[in-house]
Design an enzyme around this catalytic site. Structure first.
Site, mmCIF file in Angstrom:
data_model
loop_
_atom_site.group_PDB
_atom_site.id
_atom_site.type_symbol
_atom_site.label_atom_id
_atom_site.label_comp_id
_atom_site.label_asym_id
_atom_site.label_seq_id
_atom_site.Cartn_x
_atom_site.Cartn_y
_atom_site.Cartn_z
ATOM 1 C CG ASP A 194 -12.883 -2.672 -1.119
ATOM 2 O OD1 ASP A 194 -12.347 -3.841 -1.077
ATOM 3 O OD2 ASP A 194 -12.695 -1.480 -1.542
ATOM 4 C CG ASP A 239 -1.808 -0.969 1.220
ATOM 5 O OD1 ASP A 239 -2.093 -1.748 0.274
ATOM 6 O OD2 ASP A 239 -2.816 -1.255 2.039
#
Length: 240
Positions: free
Chosen positions: A128, A8
């Site tokens: 998500d 990330d």
């Protein structure tokens, strides 16, 4: 089961967060390219890269994405902040093997479907959710969109793989949400990549034994960085 390490990116560095909360962001490496090479040297067959700055609308890390793709010999799937076709093309041109669309699936169906049509077999749906409700914009915005209904919809659009994240488990080390994964996998005929929650090798073993056959990949992030899962051991355990 293919184990995929996550990178990330925020401010040019590798970070991890808990439940998508920027306030919990911890820097784990100042050199994302070196970390990517380290993962591949350990045996990773694929990398999962998310541009958090792009996802949160705070800039982008495209040059680093390009450098990672150029530095490794494995496919790199790239997500974060692709809100239109031009941004998707930039990631493809940067070397992404696949791009992950998330927010756009909800915010602009026409644009999402155009991208899927332009890059068949190279678009992964990033779905998500907190419970059954989909979250967008870097998980910061809740929506009334039903998780499983969205899985069905993107499958009808031609998407063949979904990355599913139960946000409440992400970075928390509580294991994958097996029941949610069963529901997602049964919603449509798509392959599913599990994301969010692994802390130990046992969590990965439970995923492999208890999740449906459609769940054939998993993403591991925080556990690798915190040292509770050794990547080389996980890769060796699940190597086909």
């Amino acid at each position: 089961m293919i184990v995929i390490p996550a990178l990330d990116l925020r401010g040019g560095k590798v970070v991890r967060m808990e439940q998508g909360n920027l306030q919990t962001s911890t820097v784990y490496s100042d050199d994302p390219v070196a970390k990517a090479k380290e993962f591949v040297a350990a045996g990773a067959q694929r990398l999962h890269v998310v541009d958090l700055d792009a996802a949160f609308g705070n800039g982008e890390n495209l040059s680093i994405v390009r450098a990672i793709c150029a530095a490794v010999s494995v496919p790199v799937q790239v997500g974060g902040g692709m809100r239109n076709a031009d941004q998707a093309k930039l990631r493809i041109d940067a070397g992404a093997a696949e791009i992950i669309l998330g927010t756009l699936l909800v915010s602009d169906e026409r644009a999402a479907r155009n991208i899927i049509g332009k890059y068949p077999d190279r678009v992964i749906a990033g779905i998500d959710a907190r419970g059954k409700h989909v979250a967008t914009h870097g998980w910061q915005e809740s929506t009334p969109v039903d998780r499983d209904a969205l899985v069905k919809r993107v499958a009808q659009w031609g998407v063949k793989r979904v990355i599913f994240t139960e946000i409440r488990r992400d970075g928390m080390g509580e294991g994958y949400d097996i029941e949610a994964l069963k529901s997602v996998a049964s919603a449509a005929e798509v392959a599913v990549t599990a994301n969010g929650g692994a802390r130990t090798l046992e969590d990965l073993k439970i995923l492999k034994s208890d999740a449906p056959a459609a769940v054939d990949m998993c993403i591991v992030g925080s556990a690798i960085y915190k040292g509770t899962i050794k990547l080389s051991e996980a890769l060796a355990t699940f190597r086909a």
